[in-house]
Write a protein that holds these residues in place. Structure first.
Motif, mmCIF file in Angstrom:
data_model
loop_
_atom_site.group_PDB
_atom_site.id
_atom_site.type_symbol
_atom_site.label_atom_id
_atom_site.label_comp_id
_atom_site.label_asym_id
_atom_site.label_seq_id
_atom_site.Cartn_x
_atom_site.Cartn_y
_atom_site.Cartn_z
ATOM 1 N N LYS A 85 -22.617 -21.273 -10.078
ATOM 2 C CA LYS A 85 -22.378 -20.992 -8.662
ATOM 3 C C LYS A 85 -22.182 -22.279 -7.875
ATOM 4 O O LYS A 85 -21.328 -22.355 -6.970
ATOM 5 N N LYS A 86 -22.948 -23.302 -8.215
ATOM 6 C CA LYS A 86 -22.792 -24.590 -7.528
ATOM 7 C C LYS A 86 -21.428 -25.204 -7.838
ATOM 8 O O LYS A 86 -20.764 -25.751 -6.937
ATOM 9 N N ILE A 88 -18.696 -23.595 -8.760
ATOM 10 C CA ILE A 88 -17.678 -22.750 -8.129
ATOM 11 C C ILE A 88 -17.600 -23.044 -6.631
ATOM 12 O O ILE A 88 -16.506 -23.144 -6.050
ATOM 13 N N LYS A 89 -18.749 -23.197 -6.009
ATOM 14 C CA LYS A 89 -18.781 -23.506 -4.576
ATOM 15 C C LYS A 89 -18.092 -24.832 -4.281
ATOM 16 O O LYS A 89 -17.350 -24.965 -3.296
ATOM 17 N N ASP A 90 -18.299 -25.809 -5.144
ATOM 18 C CA ASP A 90 -17.686 -27.133 -4.946
ATOM 19 C C ASP A 90 -16.182 -27.112 -5.224
ATOM 20 O O ASP A 90 -15.395 -27.719 -4.477
ATOM 21 N N PHE A 91 -15.770 -26.419 -6.287
ATOM 22 C CA PHE A 91 -14.359 -26.448 -6.697
ATOM 23 C C PHE A 91 -13.499 -25.503 -5.859
ATOM 24 O O PHE A 91 -12.305 -25.733 -5.688
ATOM 25 N N LYS A 92 -14.096 -24.403 -5.395
ATOM 26 C CA LYS A 92 -13.387 -23.401 -4.585
ATOM 27 C C LYS A 92 -12.155 -22.846 -5.304
ATOM 28 O O LYS A 92 -11.014 -22.960 -4.825
ATOM 29 N N PRO A 93 -12.332 -22.205 -6.469
ATOM 30 C CA PRO A 93 -11.186 -21.676 -7.217
ATOM 31 C C PRO A 93 -10.591 -20.440 -6.546
ATOM 32 O O PRO A 93 -11.289 -19.690 -5.851
ATOM 33 N N ASP A 94 -9.306 -20.234 -6.779
ATOM 34 C CA ASP A 94 -8.671 -18.972 -6.381
ATOM 35 C C ASP A 94 -9.074 -17.866 -7.352
ATOM 36 O O ASP A 94 -9.168 -16.702 -6.949
ATOM 37 N N ILE A 95 -9.261 -18.229 -8.632
ATOM 38 C CA ILE A 95 -9.588 -17.246 -9.656
ATOM 39 C C ILE A 95 -10.395 -17.924 -10.766
ATOM 40 O O ILE A 95 -10.251 -19.133 -10.994
ATOM 41 N N VAL A 96 -11.218 -17.144 -11.432
ATOM 42 C CA VAL A 96 -11.986 -17.612 -12.580
ATOM 43 C C VAL A 96 -11.646 -16.715 -13.763
ATOM 44 O O VAL A 96 -11.716 -15.483 -13.663
ATOM 45 N N ALA A 111 -19.092 -16.021 -10.771
ATOM 46 C CA ALA A 111 -17.932 -15.880 -9.885
ATOM 47 C C ALA A 111 -17.860 -14.485 -9.284
ATOM 48 O O ALA A 111 -17.568 -14.318 -8.086
ATOM 49 N N SER A 112 -18.115 -13.472 -10.107
ATOM 50 C CA SER A 112 -18.043 -12.098 -9.609
ATOM 51 C C SER A 112 -19.085 -11.851 -8.529
ATOM 52 O O SER A 112 -18.831 -11.141 -7.545
ATOM 53 N N LYS A 113 -20.267 -12.446 -8.688
ATOM 54 C CA LYS A 113 -21.326 -12.281 -7.694
ATOM 55 C C LYS A 113 -20.999 -13.010 -6.394
ATOM 56 O O LYS A 113 -21.525 -12.678 -5.330
ATOM 57 N N MET A 114 -20.119 -14.015 -6.496
ATOM 58 C CA MET A 114 -19.682 -14.756 -5.305
ATOM 59 C C MET A 114 -18.397 -14.162 -4.720
ATOM 60 O O MET A 114 -17.798 -14.723 -3.807
ATOM 61 N N HIS A 115 -17.951 -13.032 -5.290
ATOM 62 C CA HIS A 115 -16.741 -12.327 -4.839
ATOM 63 C C HIS A 115 -15.478 -13.162 -4.997
ATOM 64 O O HIS A 115 -14.529 -13.049 -4.212
ATOM 65 N N VAL A 116 -15.474 -14.004 -6.022
ATOM 66 C CA VAL A 116 -14.272 -14.737 -6.413
ATOM 67 C C VAL A 116 -13.503 -13.866 -7.406
ATOM 68 O O VAL A 116 -14.105 -13.285 -8.312
ATOM 69 N N PRO A 117 -12.192 -13.735 -7.292
ATOM 70 C CA PRO A 117 -11.426 -12.928 -8.247
ATOM 71 C C PRO A 117 -11.655 -13.399 -9.688
ATOM 72 O O PRO A 117 -11.706 -14.608 -9.956
ATOM 73 N N THR A 118 -11.780 -12.430 -10.600
ATOM 74 C CA THR A 118 -12.123 -12.751 -11.983
ATOM 75 C C THR A 118 -11.282 -11.952 -12.973
ATOM 76 O O THR A 118 -10.868 -10.822 -12.695
#
Length: 365
Positions: A85-86, A88-96, A111-118
Motif C-alpha cells: 500500500k505504501k 502504491i501510494k508513492d507510485f500512483k499507478p493507473d493499474i496493477v 491495490a484492490s483495497k485502495m480502489h486501484v484498477p486491477t
C-alpha cells in the motif's frame, strides 16, 4: 500509462510480466512501470538486469500440512500488503497487474483495497491458489488456457493466451545449426527438461543416445547446468559414443532464437514453454512434471494432445523405448510432423500481450 506489475517465484510468472512490460513500452514509450517481486524468487535477479525499476517484498507460500511456518506466512503476507500500500501510494499507478506467485497476491490485494484498477493473468489450465484468492477482488482476469475460464467468474474472465507467446513469435532469428557443428538441412529434435534440467528425462535421454546415433534426424540435448557434469560422467563411464548428429549442451542462453529452427521438442509442460511452442507451431512430446501443484502440467499438456499438437509420456512411463518410439514417430514422418505443426500453430495466440493491455485500457476508461 503508469503500471505496477507483480509476478514472482518462477520464470512462468516472470516472463509473461516482462513480455507485457516490453509490449507496453513499445506502444507507449512514455509509460512508467514498477515491478514488485519477492526477495526469494528469480525475479530479483532477472528483472533489474532488464533495467526495470524493481522493489522486493519478503513473502513466502503456505505449506499444505499444519505447521507453525504457516503462521509466519500469514504475518509476512499482512506485512507485505501493508508495504504494498505504501509503494502504491508513492507510485500512483493507473493499474496493477499480477501474473502469479505469492508476492502478486499481496500486491494486487492491496491495490484492490485502495480502489486501484486491477487485473490478473493465469498462465496454467489449473488455477493457482493466489489467483483463485485474487479472483474475488480484481476487475478483470485473463487466462492462457481456455480450460481455465470456467474456474473463474464468467463476467470478469477472458482468454488472451500467454503474453510470452507474442514476444517469442516476434523474434527474427538468423541462427544456424552449423554454428553447433550440425546440419542446417536435417530435421532437428530438441530435448530440454528446463533450465535446471530434469533428472529422469536426462537419464533416459543419455541411454537413448545409442539409438539417436543411427537416426536420420539430429538431436540437441540440453541437460541443465546443474546436471551437465553428472550426465557427461554417466556417458563416459558407460562408454556411450556420442555421434555426429547428437550434441549435448548444459544450457542455451539464446533459446528464443533457436526455437524457430527446431522441428520438434521433447520437454516439460509448463505454461510458458507451451506458449512458446504453440506461438511457433512446434510439434512436441510432453513429459509433465509430477512435482507441481494439482498436477497442472499434465492438464496443460492434455490441452495440446487433444488438439493433435503433441504426444504425452508420463514420467512413470518414461523409458528409452517410449522416448525413442515417440521421437521416431514424429521425426521420421514428415506428413505427421507437418500436421502437428499446423495444429500447434493454430493453438498459439500471437497477440496475447496486446489483448491484455487492451483490456487494461478498457478498465481505465
Amino acid at each position: 500509462m503508469r503500471m505496477i506489475i507483480s509476478g514472482g517465484g518462477t520464470g512462468g510468472h516472470i516472463y509473461p510480466a516482462l513480455a507485457l512490460i516490453e509490449d507496453l513500452l513499445k506502444q507507449e514509450p512514455q509509460s512508467e512501470v514498477l515491478y514488485i517481486g519477492s526477495t526469494r524468487g528469480l525475479e530479483k535477479e532477472i528483472v533489474p538486469k532488464k533495467g526495470i525499476p524493481f522493489k522486493a517484498l519478503k513473502i513466502q507460500g503456505f505449506k499444505r500440512s499444519l505447521s507453525l511456518y504457516n503462521f509466519e506466512t500469514v504475518a509476512l503476507f499482512l506485512k507485505s500488503v501493508h508495504n504494498s500500500k505504501k509503494i502504491i501510494k508513492d507510485f500512483k499507478p493507473d493499474i496493477v497487474i499480477g501474473t502469479g506467485g505469492y508476492v502478486s497476491g499481496a500486491v494486487v490485494y492491496a491495490a484492490s483495497k485502495m480502489h486501484v484498477p486491477t487485473m490478473i493473468h493465469e498462465q496454467n489450465s489449473v488455477v493457482g491458489l493466489t489467483n483463485r484468492f485474487l479472483s474475488k477482488h480484481v476487475d478483470k482476469i485473463s487466462v492462457g488456457f481456455k480450460d481455465a475460464i470456467k474456474q473463474f467468474p464468467a463476467n470478469k474472465t477472458f482468454f488472451a493466451g500467454n503474453p510470452r507467446a507474442q514476444q517469442v513469435a516476434n523474434i527474427q532469428s538468423d541462427f544456424k545449426w552449423s554454428s553447433y557443428g550440425l546440419d542446417d538441412n536435417k530435421p532437428t529434435l530438441l530435448i530440454f527438461g528446463g533450465s535446471q534440467g530434469a533428472l529422469k528425462i536426462n537419464q533416459v535421454t543419455a541411454e537413448a543416445i545409442k539409438h539417436f546415433n543411427g537416426c536420420d534426424y539430429q538431436v540437441v540435448f540440453v541437460t541443465g547446468q546443474k546436471r551437465y557434469d553428472s550426465i557427461m560422467n554417466y556417458i563416459d563411464n558407460n562408454k556411450i559414443n556420442v555421434g555426429n548428429n547428437v550434441i549435448i549442451k548444459d544450457y542455451i542462453s539464446n533459446m528464443p532464437e533457436i526455437l524457430p529452427k527446431v522441428d520438434a521438442i521433447i520437454g516439460r509442460a509448463g505454461a510458458t514453454s507451451l506458449a512458446e511452442i504453440t506461438a511457433l507451431g512446434i510439434p512436441s512430446i510432453l513429459i509433465p512434471s509430477p512435482y507441481v501443484t494439482a498436477d497442472h502440467q499434465t492438464k496443460n499438456a492434455l490441452s495440446l494432445v487433444k488438439n493433435g499438437a503433441a504426444l504425452i509420456i508420463t514420467e512413470n512411463d518414461l523409458n528409452v523405448k517410449r522416448l525413442t518410439e515417440n521421437a521416431d514417430q514424429i521425426m521420421n514422418n514428415k506428413n505427421e510432423r507437418m500436421l502437428m505443426k499446423e495444429n500447434s500453430y493454430n493453438m498459439g495466440c500471437r497477440n496475447s500481450a496486446d489483448l491484455v493491455l487492451d483490456m487494461a485500457r478498457s478498465i481505465l476508461k
